[in-house]
Scaffold this active site. Structure first.
Site, short mmCIF file in Angstrom:
data_model
loop_
_atom_site.label_atom_id
_atom_site.label_comp_id
_atom_site.label_asym_id
_atom_site.label_seq_id
_atom_site.Cartn_x
_atom_site.Cartn_y
_atom_site.Cartn_z
N ASP A 72 1.01 -1.29 -0.14
CA ASP A 72 0.02 -0.04 -0.16
C ASP A 72 0.84 1.47 0.03
O ASP A 72 2.22 1.15 0.15
CB ASP A 72 -0.87 0.06 1.21
CG ASP A 72 -0.37 -0.62 2.48
OD1 ASP A 72 0.93 -0.34 2.61
OD2 ASP A 72 -0.85 -0.73 3.54
N ASN A 141 -7.23 -1.91 14.15
CA ASN A 141 -8.67 -2.16 13.79
C ASN A 141 -8.89 -3.55 13.06
O ASN A 141 -9.99 -3.58 12.39
CB ASN A 141 -9.44 -1.08 13.20
CG ASN A 141 -8.54 -0.57 11.79
OD1 ASN A 141 -7.75 -1.50 11.51
ND2 ASN A 141 -8.81 0.51 11.27
N HIS A 143 -7.15 -3.99 10.05
CA HIS A 143 -7.01 -3.97 8.57
C HIS A 143 -5.89 -4.66 8.10
O HIS A 143 -4.92 -4.93 9.03
CB HIS A 143 -6.88 -2.36 8.13
CG HIS A 143 -5.71 -1.79 8.57
ND1 HIS A 143 -5.61 -0.43 8.98
CD2 HIS A 143 -4.33 -2.02 8.59
CE1 HIS A 143 -4.42 0.20 9.13
NE2 HIS A 143 -3.76 -0.90 8.95
N GLU A 148 -9.52 -1.09 4.98
CA GLU A 148 -10.22 -0.67 6.28
C GLU A 148 -11.50 -1.62 6.61
O GLU A 148 -12.17 -1.86 5.44
CB GLU A 148 -10.41 0.71 6.42
CG GLU A 148 -9.03 1.52 6.18
CD GLU A 148 -8.33 1.68 7.23
OE1 GLU A 148 -8.27 0.77 8.24
OE2 GLU A 148 -7.82 2.71 7.45
C1 GLP Z 1 -0.29 0.54 8.52
C2 GLP Z 1 0.00 -0.23 6.93
C3 GLP Z 1 -0.28 -1.78 7.27
C4 GLP Z 1 0.44 -2.08 8.61
C5 GLP Z 1 -0.40 -1.64 9.80
C6 GLP Z 1 0.36 -2.10 10.95
O1 GLP Z 1 -1.40 1.50 8.39
N1 GLP Z 1 -0.85 0.26 5.92
O2 GLP Z 1 0.17 -2.36 6.12
O3 GLP Z 1 0.29 -3.50 8.56
O4 GLP Z 1 -0.50 -0.23 9.60
O5 GLP Z 1 1.05 -1.03 11.40
P1 GLP Z 1 2.14 -1.29 12.65
O6 GLP Z 1 2.93 -2.49 12.40
O7 GLP Z 1 2.81 -0.23 12.76
O8 GLP Z 1 1.39 -1.58 13.87
#
Ligand code: GLP
Length: 250
Positions: A72, A141, A143, A148
């Site tokens: 992404d 959440n 995702h 989302e």
């Molecule tokens: C972000 C990314 C995701 C990622 C997630 C978790 O928003 N778009 O691909 O897996 O959040 O992030 P973290 O590993 O910092 O908790």
């Protein structure tokens, strides 16, 4: 008992998880050098990327035949912007390993025509032969990528509105420049992810415990996009103990 075939692997610490995943990747790459990977950003994969950097430096890992597709990106942020996911990946991984730049693919969130950008990304993945292994992080959440929680999910790569929780957890990337986190992202779709031959989702820390519990033991619901992994034939969830705290005993 939950009916899904999800394999859960618990680790004593994020470092142990990262070490095991780095070894696993090493095995996958050694067995079949031309591997196509899907890669996440976020804090969770950082210890893994550190291990991969070390192993490449030591000459134990050769990624020269590997192709990658990041999951992404933010909309309206240039690739060269330090806050972009592309810059993040450059800093944390690509600048230090021998994946040829032409084999590392990213969505361009600053593209003028985002619909065509998304279509091209799907085509590039198809041309590469599809994704062999997708590594996923997990939003608090539920995702995955930027898919989302919603009433309905989108199958292919698409533009998506970021939730308040997601924007909050991404704020540190934008803090140094005092800019606001974009409200839109582009992301591989649920179908793009679920078509991967194999999926490993990683989650560490107690903040992820509720989402992990929902994804493993809850119903398959667009309200918790990661729960769709229950439908996959070869999906694993790798967690440390705090992230596994909500799961019933193995
Ligand atoms: C972000 C990314 C995701 C990622 C997630 C978790 O928003 N778009 O691909 O897996 O959040 O992030 P973290 O590993 O910092 O908790």
């Amino acid at each position: 008992m939950h009916p899904s075939s999800l394999v859960i692997r618990r680790f004593g610490s994020p470092a142990r998880l990262a070490a095991a995943l780095a070894r696993h990747l090493e095995g996958v790459v050694a067995e079949r050098r031309r591997v196509v990977l899907g890669l996440p950003t976020g804090r969770t994969p950082l210890p893994l990327y550190q291990r991969l950097r070390e192993r490449c430096r030591q000459g134990r890992l050769d990624l020269s035949q590997v192709t990658t597709f990041n999951l992404d990106e933010f909309v309206g942020i240039r690739s060269s912007d330090p806050a972009s996911y592309r810059s993040f990946m450059q800093r944390e991984l690509f600048a230090h390993v021998n994946i040829p730049p032409g084999r590392a693919h990213f969505l361009n969130g600053a593209a003028r025509d985002l619909v065509s950008e998304c279509r091209q990304y799907e085509r590039r993945i198809a041309r590469a032969g599809g994704l062999d292994l997708v590594l996923l992080g997990l939003g608090v959440n539920g995702h995955i990528g930027f898919n989302e929680p919603a009433r309905e999910l989108t199958a292919s790569t698409h533009v998506t509105r970021l939730s308040a929780a997601t924007r909050r957890s991404n704020a540190p990337l934008f803090t140094p420049t005092r800019r606001r986190v974009p409200t839109l992202g582009v992301s591989m779709g649920m179908g793009t992810i679920l078509r991967a031959r194999r999926i490993v989702l990683i989650a560490t820390g107690e903040a992820k415990a509720a989402a992990v519990r929902g994804l493993v033991q809850g119903p398959v619901t667009p309200r918790l996009p990661a729960s769709f992994l229950q439908l996959h034939r070869d999906a694993e969830v790798w967690v440390d103990l705090p992230a596994a705290a909500g799961l019933s005993a193995p």
